[in-house]
Design a protein around this motif. Structure first.
Motif, PDB file in Angstrom:
ATOM      1  N   GLN A  93      61.292 -29.931  64.994  1.00 42.93           N
ATOM      2  CA  GLN A  93      61.446 -31.410  64.557  1.00 42.93           C
ATOM      3  C   GLN A  93      62.717 -32.035  64.592  1.00 42.93           C
ATOM      4  N   GLY A  94      63.807 -31.501  65.023  1.00 46.42           N
ATOM      5  CA  GLY A  94      64.947 -31.808  65.103  1.00 46.42           C
ATOM      6  C   GLY A  94      66.033 -31.595  63.995  1.00 46.42           C
ATOM      7  N   TYR A  95      65.480 -30.499  63.149  1.00 47.89           N
ATOM      8  CA  TYR A  95      66.359 -30.530  61.877  1.00 47.89           C
ATOM      9  C   TYR A  95      66.452 -28.798  61.936  1.00 47.89           C
ATOM     10  N   PRO A  96      67.300 -28.360  62.719  1.00 49.24           N
ATOM     11  CA  PRO A  96      67.460 -26.758  62.432  1.00 49.24           C
ATOM     12  C   PRO A  96      68.011 -26.577  61.478  1.00 49.24           C
ATOM     13  N   LEU A  97      67.640 -25.294  60.785  1.00 55.21           N
ATOM     14  CA  LEU A  97      68.255 -24.442  59.736  1.00 55.21           C
ATOM     15  C   LEU A  97      69.517 -23.827  60.054  1.00 55.21           C
ATOM     16  N   LEU A  98      70.656 -24.205  59.319  1.00 55.01           N
ATOM     17  CA  LEU A  98      71.798 -23.285  59.546  1.00 55.01           C
ATOM     18  C   LEU A  98      72.086 -22.223  58.586  1.00 55.01           C
ATOM     19  N   GLY A  99      71.401 -22.291  57.587  1.00 61.84           N
ATOM     20  CA  GLY A  99      71.518 -21.013  56.429  1.00 61.84           C
ATOM     21  C   GLY A  99      71.397 -21.510  55.155  1.00 61.84           C
ATOM     22  N   GLY A 100      71.755 -20.778  54.186  1.00 61.90           N
ATOM     23  CA  GLY A 100      71.609 -21.087  52.911  1.00 61.90           C
ATOM     24  C   GLY A 100      72.673 -20.597  51.932  1.00 61.90           C
ATOM     25  N   ARG A 101      72.960 -21.223  50.512  1.00 59.51           N
ATOM     26  CA  ARG A 101      73.831 -20.726  49.738  1.00 59.51           C
ATOM     27  C   ARG A 101      73.366 -20.971  48.194  1.00 59.51           C
ATOM     28  N   MET A 104      73.019 -39.402  56.759  1.00 57.98           N
ATOM     29  CA  MET A 104      72.205 -39.803  57.674  1.00 57.98           C
ATOM     30  C   MET A 104      71.801 -41.091  56.963  1.00 57.98           C
ATOM     31  N   ASN A 105      71.240 -42.113  57.964  1.00 56.06           N
ATOM     32  CA  ASN A 105      70.420 -43.345  57.196  1.00 56.06           C
ATOM     33  C   ASN A 105      69.206 -42.957  56.491  1.00 56.06           C
ATOM     34  N   GLY A 106      68.848 -43.965  55.913  1.00 55.36           N
ATOM     35  CA  GLY A 106      67.601 -43.642  54.801  1.00 55.36           C
ATOM     36  C   GLY A 106      66.491 -43.227  55.704  1.00 55.36           C
ATOM     37  N   LYS A 133      74.755 -34.837  64.496  1.00 57.84           N
ATOM     38  CA  LYS A 133      75.941 -34.293  64.014  1.00 57.84           C
ATOM     39  C   LYS A 133      75.856 -34.568  62.296  1.00 57.84           C
ATOM     40  N   HIS A 134      74.838 -34.778  61.705  1.00 58.26           N
ATOM     41  CA  HIS A 134      74.629 -34.914  60.403  1.00 58.26           C
ATOM     42  C   HIS A 134      74.346 -33.585  59.830  1.00 58.26           C
ATOM     43  N   ILE A 135      74.807 -33.291  58.663  1.00 55.49           N
ATOM     44  CA  ILE A 135      74.384 -32.117  57.867  1.00 55.49           C
ATOM     45  C   ILE A 135      73.626 -32.475  56.416  1.00 55.49           C
ATOM     46  N   VAL A 136      72.578 -31.851  56.258  1.00 55.65           N
ATOM     47  CA  VAL A 136      71.595 -32.082  55.264  1.00 55.65           C
ATOM     48  C   VAL A 136      72.015 -30.887  54.271  1.00 55.65           C
ATOM     49  N   SER A 137      72.150 -31.159  53.121  1.00 56.39           N
ATOM     50  CA  SER A 137      72.009 -30.058  52.054  1.00 56.39           C
ATOM     51  C   SER A 137      70.868 -30.250  51.372  1.00 56.39           C
ATOM     52  N   LEU A 138      70.022 -29.503  51.274  1.00 56.73           N
ATOM     53  CA  LEU A 138      68.586 -29.512  50.584  1.00 56.73           C
ATOM     54  C   LEU A 138      68.722 -28.552  49.247  1.00 56.73           C
ATOM     55  N   TYR A 139      68.515 -29.210  48.065  1.00 60.42           N
ATOM     56  CA  TYR A 139      68.559 -28.099  46.983  1.00 60.42           C
ATOM     57  C   TYR A 139      67.283 -27.979  46.301  1.00 60.42           C
ATOM     58  N   VAL A 140      66.929 -26.790  46.188  1.00 59.89           N
ATOM     59  CA  VAL A 140      65.494 -26.528  45.572  1.00 59.89           C
ATOM     60  C   VAL A 140      65.592 -25.603  44.206  1.00 59.89           C
ATOM     61  N   TYR A 141      64.808 -26.027  43.233  1.00 57.06           N
ATOM     62  CA  TYR A 141      64.761 -25.255  42.112  1.00 57.06           C
ATOM     63  C   TYR A 141      63.323 -25.573  41.398  1.00 57.06           C
ATOM     64  N   PRO A 142      62.841 -24.737  40.578  1.00 55.52           N
ATOM     65  CA  PRO A 142      61.446 -24.945  40.035  1.00 55.52           C
ATOM     66  C   PRO A 142      61.556 -26.222  38.813  1.00 55.52           C
ATOM     67  N   GLU A 143      60.249 -26.835  39.027  1.00 54.92           N
ATOM     68  CA  GLU A 143      60.346 -28.022  37.978  1.00 54.92           C
ATOM     69  C   GLU A 143      59.249 -27.972  37.383  1.00 54.92           C
ATOM     70  N   ASN A 144      59.065 -27.222  35.884  1.00 59.91           N
ATOM     71  CA  ASN A 144      57.889 -26.765  35.226  1.00 59.91           C
ATOM     72  C   ASN A 144      57.379 -28.291  34.713  1.00 59.91           C
ATOM     73  N   LEU A 189      69.855 -25.102  50.713  1.00 57.50           N
ATOM     74  CA  LEU A 189      69.393 -24.834  52.250  1.00 57.50           C
ATOM     75  C   LEU A 189      70.223 -26.068  52.828  1.00 57.50           C
ATOM     76  N   VAL A 190      70.969 -25.536  54.186  1.00 55.95           N
ATOM     77  CA  VAL A 190      71.543 -26.479  55.012  1.00 55.95           C
ATOM     78  C   VAL A 190      70.769 -26.653  56.238  1.00 55.95           C
ATOM     79  N   TYR A 191      70.819 -28.010  56.637  1.00 54.57           N
ATOM     80  CA  TYR A 191      70.045 -28.401  57.881  1.00 54.57           C
ATOM     81  C   TYR A 191      71.232 -29.255  58.564  1.00 54.57           C
ATOM     82  N   GLN A 192      70.674 -29.662  60.068  1.00 51.48           N
ATOM     83  CA  GLN A 192      71.548 -30.338  60.843  1.00 51.48           C
ATOM     84  C   GLN A 192      70.599 -31.159  61.603  1.00 51.48           C
ATOM     85  N   HIS A 193      71.364 -32.538  61.596  1.00 48.66           N
ATOM     86  CA  HIS A 193      70.456 -33.296  62.457  1.00 48.66           C
ATOM     87  C   HIS A 193      71.409 -34.293  63.231  1.00 48.66           C
TER      88      HIS A 193
END
Length: 254
Positions: free
Chosen positions: A167-175, A237-239, A193-204, A187-191
């Motif tokens: 889809q144009g957003y390859p996974l680079l890895g995680g931390r 990235m733009n909105g 030349k743009h880097i995307v940080s995606l933070y994930v955690y449970p929400e009860n 999780l870190v993705y790239q689009h």
């Protein structure tokens, strides 16, 4: 910049009063300086503690009348706005203050960032720190079946990891990272030349919520909840591009 140059800027940095260049310099320094990073964390904790635990008391009934009368005389155009404001939080100690002192106190109170503002600033700061060399990922891989098992034993939950290369957003890895006082998966993705940080955690207690976006210093932050997990994406990235990324994450989870 050295520590002695950074420390005087930390208060303004915490209150989002620095320009983009200064804020970036502080971010880069903190990313590589444990002492300054610890000092900033202490300041954030104190600020959050004051906002959360400060005690407020109802003011005497006559105080509001006196203040309103004084304000109406000094600046009549403001009086109608003040009538709509809640007064239950006025501290009892304000009873002896002059109108000018109270007005100053009121401005300071209203200028304090909300819990949401503090959280968004933490997200942006984390993203900035990750852009420093060697800080972006702890596990380097575009394979979701490599990144997801890497988190086993490091977190008290198993984060969903999606491969969006097609889809144009390859996974680079995680931390591993920290937000809102807890450990999260980043999780870190790239689009392009743009880097995307995606933070994930449970929400009860919340199964899903629609994406909500805010802008901060030229960056977009988007949050949503899905299947008991909370997601926070941040990028320059733009909105629309970030919204497309969020849709791909949501679609791949279905």
């Amino acid at each position: 910049m050295e520590c002695k140059q950074i420390r005087p800027l930390m208060s303004a940095y915490l209150d989002q009063e620095l320009d983009a260049r200064q804020a970036s310099q502080v971010d880069m320094h903190i990313a590589g300086c444990q002492d300054c990073s610890a000092a900033l964390s202490q300041m954030q904790a104190v600020k959050a503690g004051v906002q959360q635990h400060a005690h407020y008391h109802t003011a005497p009934a006559g105080l509001r009348k006196k203040i309103m009368a004084d304000l109406a005389q000094q600046r009549p155009s403001l009086s109608s706005s003040f009538r709509a404001w809640p007064w239950a939080w006025i501290n009892l100690g304000l009873a002896g203050m002059s109108t000018a002192a109270f007005a100053g106190m009121l401005v300071l109170y209203l200028s304090q960032p909300s819990a949401a503002d503090i959280f968004n600033e933490d997200v942006l700061s984390s993203h900035f720190r990750s852009l420093a060399p060697g800080h972006m990922v702890d596990v380097v891989s575009s394979d979701q079946h490599t990144v997801k098992p890497w988190y086993a034993g490091k977190l008290d939950f198993s984060p969903p990891v999606r491969d969006l290369a097609a889809q144009g957003y390859p996974l680079l890895g995680g931390r591993l990272d920290y937000l809102a006082g807890r450990q999260v998966a980043a999780l870190v993705y790239q689009h392009r030349k743009h880097i995307v940080s995606l933070y994930v955690y449970p929400e009860n207690g919340k199964t899903s919520s629609p994406p909500a976006t805010v802008s901060n210093r030229g960056y977009q932050l988007m949050q949503w909840s899905e299947a008991g997990m909370h997601y926070v994406a941040v990028s320059d990235m733009n909105g629309e591009e970030l919204a497309q990324f969020a849709r791909q994450i949501k679609t791949s989870a279905e």
